[in-house]
Design an enzyme around this catalytic site. Structure first.
Site, PDB file in Angstrom:
ATOM      1  N   ARG A   6       0.842  -1.208   0.000  1.00 21.17           N
ATOM      2  CA  ARG A   6       0.000   0.000   0.000  1.00 21.17           C
ATOM      3  C   ARG A   6       0.872   1.252   0.000  1.00 21.17           C
ATOM      4  NH1 ARG A   6      -5.298  -1.222   0.679  1.00 21.17           N
ATOM      5  NH2 ARG A   6      -5.733  -3.233   1.650  1.00 21.17           N
ATOM      6  N   ASP A   7       0.428   2.238  -0.777  1.00 22.91           N
ATOM      7  CA  ASP A   7       1.113   3.534  -0.807  1.00 22.91           C
ATOM      8  C   ASP A   7       0.858   4.249   0.510  1.00 22.91           C
ATOM      9  OD1 ASP A   7       1.554   6.464  -1.427  1.00 22.91           O
ATOM     10  OD2 ASP A   7       2.010   5.615  -3.396  1.00 22.91           O
ATOM     11  N   ILE A   8       1.876   4.887   1.065  1.00 17.03           N
ATOM     12  CA  ILE A   8       1.710   5.582   2.353  1.00 17.03           C
ATOM     13  C   ILE A   8       0.978   6.917   2.195  1.00 17.03           C
ATOM     14  CG2 ILE A   8       3.670   4.466   3.458  1.00 17.03           C
ATOM     15  CD1 ILE A   8       5.223   7.119   3.062  1.00 17.03           C
ATOM     16  N   ASN A  63       5.468   6.708 -13.315  1.00 12.92           N
ATOM     17  CA  ASN A  63       6.006   8.056 -13.442  1.00 12.92           C
ATOM     18  C   ASN A  63       7.482   7.930 -13.810  1.00 12.92           C
ATOM     19  OD1 ASN A  63       3.559   9.151 -12.533  1.00 12.92           O
ATOM     20  ND2 ASN A  63       4.192   9.032 -10.413  1.00 12.92           N
ATOM     21  N   VAL A  80      10.750   8.487  -6.204  1.00 13.92           N
ATOM     22  CA  VAL A  80      11.623   7.390  -5.776  1.00 13.92           C
ATOM     23  C   VAL A  80      12.178   6.762  -7.046  1.00 13.92           C
ATOM     24  CG1 VAL A  80      11.786   5.182  -4.572  1.00 13.92           C
ATOM     25  CG2 VAL A  80      10.280   6.970  -3.671  1.00 13.92           C
ATOM     26  N   HIS A 129       8.280   1.823 -10.299  1.00 15.32           N
ATOM     27  CA  HIS A 129       7.135   1.333  -9.540  1.00 15.32           C
ATOM     28  C   HIS A 129       5.858   1.682 -10.295  1.00 15.32           C
ATOM     29  CE1 HIS A 129       8.239   5.343  -8.036  1.00 15.32           C
ATOM     30  NE2 HIS A 129       6.964   5.532  -7.719  1.00 15.32           N
ATOM     31  N   HIS A 174       1.964   2.387 -10.003  1.00 11.44           N
ATOM     32  CA  HIS A 174       0.862   2.754  -9.114  1.00 11.44           C
ATOM     33  C   HIS A 174      -0.385   2.018  -9.579  1.00 11.44           C
ATOM     34  CE1 HIS A 174       2.768   6.310  -7.152  1.00 11.44           C
ATOM     35  NE2 HIS A 174       3.493   6.287  -8.259  1.00 11.44           N
TER      36      HIS A 174
END
Length: 121
Positions: A28-30, A86, A95, A99, A101
């Site tokens: 999960r994204d923070i 991205n 980052v 990755h 999303h």
């Protein structure tokens, strides 16, 4: 290496892991931008999309497959979801470890940042 996601891969930094195998980790994204927002990351460190080599193409396709599986498992695959990579500063990458999303759980408009676009006069 001082990579946040590599530290998650190594277990040095905790994450809310939803899925993992020998190739990828999904957590999960923070800072969620939708009711469901997770990141699919490869265990292999690849800084940006520009750094993907020919031999990495299967891995990137696998990331997309896993995103679909997670969307299905969490009950929003049928309604729809968004996947986003991205790349670099102008693409919004913060980052530097590729990755994907995975966002779902609500209808999403296009373009994604409608409120920041200026309408020509």
């Amino acid at each position: 290496m001082d990579c946040l996601f590599c530290k998650i891969v190594e277990g040095e930094i905790p994450a809310d892991v939803l899925y993992q195998d020998e190739k990828v980790i999904v957590f999960r994204d923070i800072n969620p931008q939708a009711p469901f927002h997770a990141l699919v990351i490869p265990r292999q460190h690849i800084p940006t999309l520009n750094d993907i080599a020919d031999e990495d193409c299967e891995l990137v396709g696998y990331m997309l497959k896993i995103a679909g599986d997670v969307a299905d498992e969490h009950g929003f695959a049928e309604d729809g979801y968004r996947t986003v990579f991205n790349c670099n500063t102008h693409g919004g990458q913060t980052v530097y470890h590729i990755h994907l999303h995975l966002l779902g759980g609500k209808p999403m408009g296009w373009p994604p940042y409608q409120d920041t676009l200026k309408t020509p006069v």
